[in-house]
Scaffold this motif. Structure first.
Motif, PDB file in Angstrom:
ATOM      1  N   ARG A   8      17.356  57.498  72.727  1.00 31.57           N
ATOM      2  CA  ARG A   8      18.174  58.344  71.864  1.00 31.57           C
ATOM      3  C   ARG A   8      18.554  57.581  70.592  1.00 31.57           C
ATOM      4  O   ARG A   8      18.931  56.424  70.640  1.00 31.57           O
ATOM      5  CB  ARG A   8      19.422  58.768  72.619  1.00 31.57           C
ATOM      6  N   LEU A   9      18.479  58.239  69.466  1.00 35.15           N
ATOM      7  CA  LEU A   9      18.854  57.665  68.178  1.00 35.15           C
ATOM      8  C   LEU A   9      20.377  57.541  68.124  1.00 35.15           C
ATOM      9  O   LEU A   9      21.095  58.453  68.534  1.00 35.15           O
ATOM     10  CB  LEU A   9      18.356  58.578  67.052  1.00 35.15           C
ATOM     11  N   THR A  10      20.877  56.413  67.633  1.00 31.36           N
ATOM     12  CA  THR A  10      22.315  56.188  67.550  1.00 31.36           C
ATOM     13  C   THR A  10      22.724  55.895  66.107  1.00 31.36           C
ATOM     14  O   THR A  10      21.869  55.553  65.269  1.00 31.36           O
ATOM     15  CB  THR A  10      22.740  54.984  68.418  1.00 31.36           C
ATOM     16  N   PRO A  11      24.024  55.998  65.825  1.00 32.64           N
ATOM     17  CA  PRO A  11      24.477  55.625  64.477  1.00 32.64           C
ATOM     18  C   PRO A  11      24.122  54.173  64.127  1.00 32.64           C
ATOM     19  O   PRO A  11      23.760  53.882  62.987  1.00 32.64           O
ATOM     20  CB  PRO A  11      25.993  55.824  64.554  1.00 32.64           C
ATOM     21  N   ALA A  12      24.205  53.274  65.098  1.00 34.85           N
ATOM     22  CA  ALA A  12      23.839  51.877  64.845  1.00 34.85           C
ATOM     23  C   ALA A  12      22.359  51.765  64.474  1.00 34.85           C
ATOM     24  O   ALA A  12      21.999  50.977  63.589  1.00 34.85           O
ATOM     25  CB  ALA A  12      24.150  51.007  66.050  1.00 34.85           C
ATOM     26  N   GLU A  40      29.846  53.805  65.449  1.00 36.06           N
ATOM     27  CA  GLU A  40      28.830  53.149  66.263  1.00 36.06           C
ATOM     28  C   GLU A  40      29.272  52.971  67.708  1.00 36.06           C
ATOM     29  O   GLU A  40      28.435  52.883  68.598  1.00 36.06           O
ATOM     30  CB  GLU A  40      28.432  51.818  65.629  1.00 36.06           C
ATOM     31  N   ALA A  41      30.571  52.927  67.937  1.00 35.20           N
ATOM     32  CA  ALA A  41      31.084  52.868  69.307  1.00 35.20           C
ATOM     33  C   ALA A  41      31.119  54.267  69.916  1.00 35.20           C
ATOM     34  O   ALA A  41      31.486  54.423  71.075  1.00 35.20           O
ATOM     35  CB  ALA A  41      32.485  52.262  69.309  1.00 35.20           C
ATOM     36  N   ARG A  42      30.718  55.249  69.105  1.00 37.17           N
ATOM     37  CA  ARG A  42      30.621  56.651  69.514  1.00 37.17           C
ATOM     38  C   ARG A  42      31.978  57.224  69.901  1.00 37.17           C
ATOM     39  O   ARG A  42      32.085  58.078  70.765  1.00 37.17           O
ATOM     40  CB  ARG A  42      29.590  56.824  70.605  1.00 37.17           C
ATOM     41  N   SER A  43      33.026  56.742  69.214  1.00 39.97           N
ATOM     42  CA  SER A  43      34.354  57.275  69.483  1.00 39.97           C
ATOM     43  C   SER A  43      34.876  58.139  68.340  1.00 39.97           C
ATOM     44  O   SER A  43      35.985  58.636  68.415  1.00 39.97           O
ATOM     45  CB  SER A  43      35.330  56.133  69.758  1.00 39.97           C
ATOM     46  N   ALA A  44      34.083  58.306  67.303  1.00 36.80           N
ATOM     47  CA  ALA A  44      34.500  59.142  66.179  1.00 36.80           C
ATOM     48  C   ALA A  44      33.274  59.657  65.434  1.00 36.80           C
ATOM     49  O   ALA A  44      32.239  59.012  65.412  1.00 36.80           O
ATOM     50  CB  ALA A  44      35.372  58.347  65.229  1.00 36.80           C
ATOM     51  N   LEU A  45      33.443  60.824  64.841  1.00 37.04           N
ATOM     52  CA  LEU A  45      32.399  61.416  64.013  1.00 37.04           C
ATOM     53  C   LEU A  45      32.748  61.235  62.546  1.00 37.04           C
ATOM     54  O   LEU A  45      33.919  61.312  62.190  1.00 37.04           O
ATOM     55  CB  LEU A  45      32.313  62.921  64.276  1.00 37.04           C
ATOM     56  N   PRO A  46      31.749  61.038  61.702  1.00 41.74           N
ATOM     57  CA  PRO A  46      32.063  61.043  60.274  1.00 41.74           C
ATOM     58  C   PRO A  46      32.449  62.458  59.868  1.00 41.74           C
ATOM     59  O   PRO A  46      31.870  63.429  60.350  1.00 41.74           O
ATOM     60  CB  PRO A  46      30.753  60.606  59.609  1.00 41.74           C
TER      61      PRO A  46
END
Length: 79
Positions: A8-12, A40-46
């Motif tokens: 899966r593609l991630t923000p990082a 990147e910790a997947r705790s917030a969305l831009p």
């Protein structure tokens, strides 16, 4: 064992493709390094206007589809 194409593609992943550190990327987009860390910790969305989201795509050097894929599935209720 999962195939590389199944990853899966991630923000990082998006940021690393630009060759920038979190601090450098944050400066490029005018956000704090802690905002990028949270993404990147997947705790917030831009969050932002459509033009700000477009600038994110440009900074990440990705398509809108890739941006959505990378940030899809973040659980906002856990904040």
């Amino acid at each position: 064992m999962p195939k590389e194409s199944d990853k899966r593609l991630t923000p990082a992943d998006l940021r690393q493709r630009t060759g920038l550190t979190q601090v450098q990327f944050a400066a490029l987009i005018g956000k704090s390094p802690s905002a990028v860390t949270k993404w990147e910790a997947r705790s917030a969305l831009p969050r932002g206007t459509p033009s700000e989201i477009k600038r994110l795509c440009e900074a990440y050097k990705c398509t809108l589809d890739e941006l959505i894929e990378a940030f899809e599935g973040i659980d906002l209720d856990s904040e």
